[in-house]
Design a protein around this motif. Sequence first.
Motif, PDB file in Angstrom:
ATOM      1  N   ILE A 208      47.651 -43.755 153.536  1.00 27.34           N
ATOM      2  CA  ILE A 208      46.257 -44.087 153.232  1.00 27.34           C
ATOM      3  C   ILE A 208      45.918 -43.764 151.781  1.00 27.34           C
ATOM      4  N   SER A 209      46.473 -42.672 151.252  1.00 27.36           N
ATOM      5  CA  SER A 209      46.224 -42.310 149.855  1.00 27.36           C
ATOM      6  C   SER A 209      46.785 -43.356 148.911  1.00 27.36           C
ATOM      7  N   ASN A 210      47.991 -43.825 149.184  1.00 22.90           N
ATOM      8  CA  ASN A 210      48.587 -44.857 148.328  1.00 22.90           C
ATOM      9  C   ASN A 210      47.825 -46.176 148.432  1.00 22.90           C
ATOM     10  N   ALA A 211      47.388 -46.503 149.648  1.00 23.74           N
ATOM     11  CA  ALA A 211      46.645 -47.756 149.843  1.00 23.74           C
ATOM     12  C   ALA A 211      45.270 -47.704 149.189  1.00 23.74           C
ATOM     13  N   SER A 212      44.718 -46.511 149.029  1.00 27.15           N
ATOM     14  CA  SER A 212      43.360 -46.394 148.484  1.00 27.15           C
ATOM     15  C   SER A 212      43.239 -46.958 147.082  1.00 27.15           C
ATOM     16  N   TYR A 213      44.330 -46.924 146.293  1.00 28.64           N
ATOM     17  CA  TYR A 213      44.259 -47.430 144.923  1.00 28.64           C
ATOM     18  C   TYR A 213      43.992 -48.935 144.881  1.00 28.64           C
ATOM     19  N   LEU A 214      44.368 -49.625 145.934  1.00 25.55           N
ATOM     20  CA  LEU A 214      44.060 -51.044 146.019  1.00 25.55           C
ATOM     21  C   LEU A 214      42.558 -51.273 146.114  1.00 25.55           C
ATOM     22  N   PHE A 215      41.860 -50.352 146.814  1.00 24.94           N
ATOM     23  CA  PHE A 215      40.442 -50.536 147.096  1.00 24.94           C
ATOM     24  C   PHE A 215      39.524 -49.863 146.071  1.00 24.94           C
ATOM     25  N   ILE A 216      40.044 -48.876 145.346  1.00 26.90           N
ATOM     26  CA  ILE A 216      39.207 -48.202 144.360  1.00 26.90           C
ATOM     27  C   ILE A 216      39.456 -48.706 142.942  1.00 26.90           C
ATOM     28  N   PHE A 217      40.544 -49.438 142.744  1.00 29.64           N
ATOM     29  CA  PHE A 217      40.865 -49.900 141.390  1.00 29.64           C
ATOM     30  C   PHE A 217      41.245 -51.375 141.327  1.00 29.64           C
ATOM     31  N   VAL A 218      42.280 -51.789 142.057  1.00 26.89           N
ATOM     32  CA  VAL A 218      42.828 -53.134 141.910  1.00 26.89           C
ATOM     33  C   VAL A 218      41.807 -54.202 142.294  1.00 26.89           C
ATOM     34  N   LEU A 219      41.277 -54.133 143.508  1.00 23.19           N
ATOM     35  CA  LEU A 219      40.337 -55.157 143.961  1.00 23.19           C
ATOM     36  C   LEU A 219      39.025 -55.158 143.175  1.00 23.19           C
ATOM     37  N   PRO A 220      38.398 -53.992 142.921  1.00 29.95           N
ATOM     38  CA  PRO A 220      37.179 -54.015 142.096  1.00 29.95           C
ATOM     39  C   PRO A 220      37.406 -54.603 140.709  1.00 29.95           C
ATOM     40  N   LEU A 221      38.540 -54.261 140.086  1.00 32.91           N
ATOM     41  CA  LEU A 221      38.837 -54.800 138.757  1.00 32.91           C
ATOM     42  C   LEU A 221      39.055 -56.309 138.813  1.00 32.91           C
ATOM     43  N   LEU A 222      39.745 -56.772 139.846  1.00 31.27           N
ATOM     44  CA  LEU A 222      39.989 -58.199 140.011  1.00 31.27           C
ATOM     45  C   LEU A 222      38.685 -58.954 140.244  1.00 31.27           C
ATOM     46  N   LEU A 223      37.833 -58.425 141.097  1.00 32.23           N
ATOM     47  CA  LEU A 223      36.549 -59.072 141.380  1.00 32.23           C
ATOM     48  C   LEU A 223      35.649 -59.072 140.144  1.00 32.23           C
ATOM     49  N   LEU A 224      35.681 -57.984 139.376  1.00 34.28           N
ATOM     50  CA  LEU A 224      34.890 -57.931 138.147  1.00 34.28           C
ATOM     51  C   LEU A 224      35.380 -58.977 137.152  1.00 34.28           C
ATOM     52  N   PHE A 225      36.684 -59.102 137.033  1.00 34.54           N
ATOM     53  CA  PHE A 225      37.275 -60.100 136.134  1.00 34.54           C
ATOM     54  C   PHE A 225      36.878 -61.515 136.559  1.00 34.54           C
ATOM     55  N   LEU A 226      36.932 -61.779 137.861  1.00 29.35           N
ATOM     56  CA  LEU A 226      36.569 -63.104 138.363  1.00 29.35           C
ATOM     57  C   LEU A 226      35.092 -63.397 138.157  1.00 29.35           C
ATOM     58  N   SER A 227      34.252 -62.360 138.271  1.00 27.90           N
ATOM     59  CA  SER A 227      32.813 -62.576 138.089  1.00 27.90           C
ATOM     60  C   SER A 227      32.496 -63.000 136.661  1.00 27.90           C
ATOM     61  N   PHE A 228      33.269 -62.506 135.691  1.00 28.92           N
ATOM     62  CA  PHE A 228      33.069 -62.919 134.301  1.00 28.92           C
ATOM     63  C   PHE A 228      33.663 -64.304 134.038  1.00 28.92           C
ATOM     64  N   ILE A 229      34.836 -64.555 134.626  1.00 25.48           N
ATOM     65  CA  ILE A 229      35.501 -65.848 134.426  1.00 25.48           C
ATOM     66  C   ILE A 229      34.646 -66.973 135.014  1.00 25.48           C
ATOM     67  N   ARG A 230      34.151 -66.747 136.214  1.00 25.95           N
ATOM     68  CA  ARG A 230      33.354 -67.781 136.891  1.00 25.95           C
ATOM     69  C   ARG A 230      31.869 -67.713 136.523  1.00 25.95           C
ATOM     70  N   LYS A 231      31.521 -66.693 135.707  1.00 25.42           N
ATOM     71  CA  LYS A 231      30.124 -66.488 135.289  1.00 25.42           C
ATOM     72  C   LYS A 231      29.223 -66.390 136.511  1.00 25.42           C
ATOM     73  N   GLU A 232      29.727 -65.705 137.514  1.00 26.07           N
ATOM     74  CA  GLU A 232      28.981 -65.555 138.777  1.00 26.07           C
ATOM     75  C   GLU A 232      28.161 -64.275 138.742  1.00 26.07           C
ATOM     76  N   ARG A 233      26.907 -64.376 139.094  1.00 30.80           N
ATOM     77  CA  ARG A 233      26.032 -63.212 139.178  1.00 30.80           C
ATOM     78  C   ARG A 233      25.108 -63.366 140.375  1.00 30.80           C
ATOM     79  N   GLY A 234      24.664 -62.233 140.874  1.00 29.89           N
ATOM     80  CA  GLY A 234      23.689 -62.286 141.948  1.00 29.89           C
ATOM     81  C   GLY A 234      22.306 -62.549 141.388  1.00 29.89           C
ATOM     82  N   LYS A 235      21.407 -63.008 142.205  1.00 30.63           N
ATOM     83  CA  LYS A 235      20.063 -63.291 141.736  1.00 30.63           C
ATOM     84  C   LYS A 235      19.314 -61.983 141.476  1.00 30.63           C
TER      85      LYS A 235
END
Length: 360
Positions: A333-360
């Motif tokens: 679980i400790s090793n898997a946590s890095y996927l959820f605390i770093f990899v996925l948030p960073l990927l989603l943040l990158f995609l939000s800038f690339i797609r210029k997606e923002r919430g209202k």
Amino acid sequence: MNNKGILTWWATFSILVQVQIGIGILSLPRDVHHIAKGDGWISVLFAGLSIQLLVTIIWLLATRFKSQTLYEFAPKLVGKYLGSLINIAYSIYFLSMVFLTTLLFTDILKRWVLFKTPHLVIYVLVLGVAYYLAKDNIKVIARFYTFTAMFVILLIFILVPALVSFDIRFVLPVGQTGIGNIAKGIKEVTNSMLGFELLLVLFPFIDERFRRYSIVVAANAFVTILYTLIVLITITVFSPAEIKLIPEPVLYMLKSFQFDLVERIDLLFISVWFVSIVTTLVMYLYVASLGVTTIFKRKSHAPMVGWCVLLIIAVLFFSNKDIYGIVNYVRVISNASYLFIFVLPLLLLFLSFIRKERGK
């Protein structure tokens, strides 16, 4: 979902602090000392800085979707099916944190207090308390966190008697283990300070007036300083040879002190520490139930909390409860946590800038 924008700055600070202070506080001094020796307290400080970087990534992502939780904006960024997969993954991760925290807490209770009590009884009692709180809305839960914040301060005062046995020679010379071992110790500390990733779900519930980066900085700084003090005090009370042999050095340290009013201060610490465990379980269970509610498209999260608790109790009952099994669960679980605390948030943040997606 109807309680967005109601958390005050104090409620936000209390939640972030208490969720980060979890099960790892008891064994952390030994774990980090095993790697960084007397420089373990330095590893804690650097871990706090590393966590602040992760918190910043999560904060930037959350602020781009101010009125939406992770479960709501993930499908908008990566599509319906991949977004649903991310929601399922995060829900499982949050539930696994409830599973691991309950398992570790039960193991400590069995060895220190409830020697003959069956595991299942402890599971039901602990998760029953968590269920009672997690089924309510975030406003009620926040009130509980603002009240229990004083127990964190009480934890600090309980550690004060240990200063009598303080021996600074055990941490000298500073930097003796080298920067490499200090860096390796950061991973051990990070695993003990998880909880900040819940901001991905909790951010929309914070009042817009209090959505300040300084609050999350202050919360992480407080936890970092607290953990640094605990590690520093512990590794200066026990010699390097002793701390290697002690599984929960904080409890053993407190057990050695006796007072006329309180003979077993370690049991008092466990009683206060139980509140920190409950606060961790409640919030992880709450955000997990929100994910399950979104996945199954239900209106209320309360029924989902009950099903989540039953599922976790069933998994706990059939899990491997010896020390080797517990260590394996912690590692996975400790090793898997890095996927959820770093990899996925960073990927989603990158995609939000690339797609210029923002919430209202």
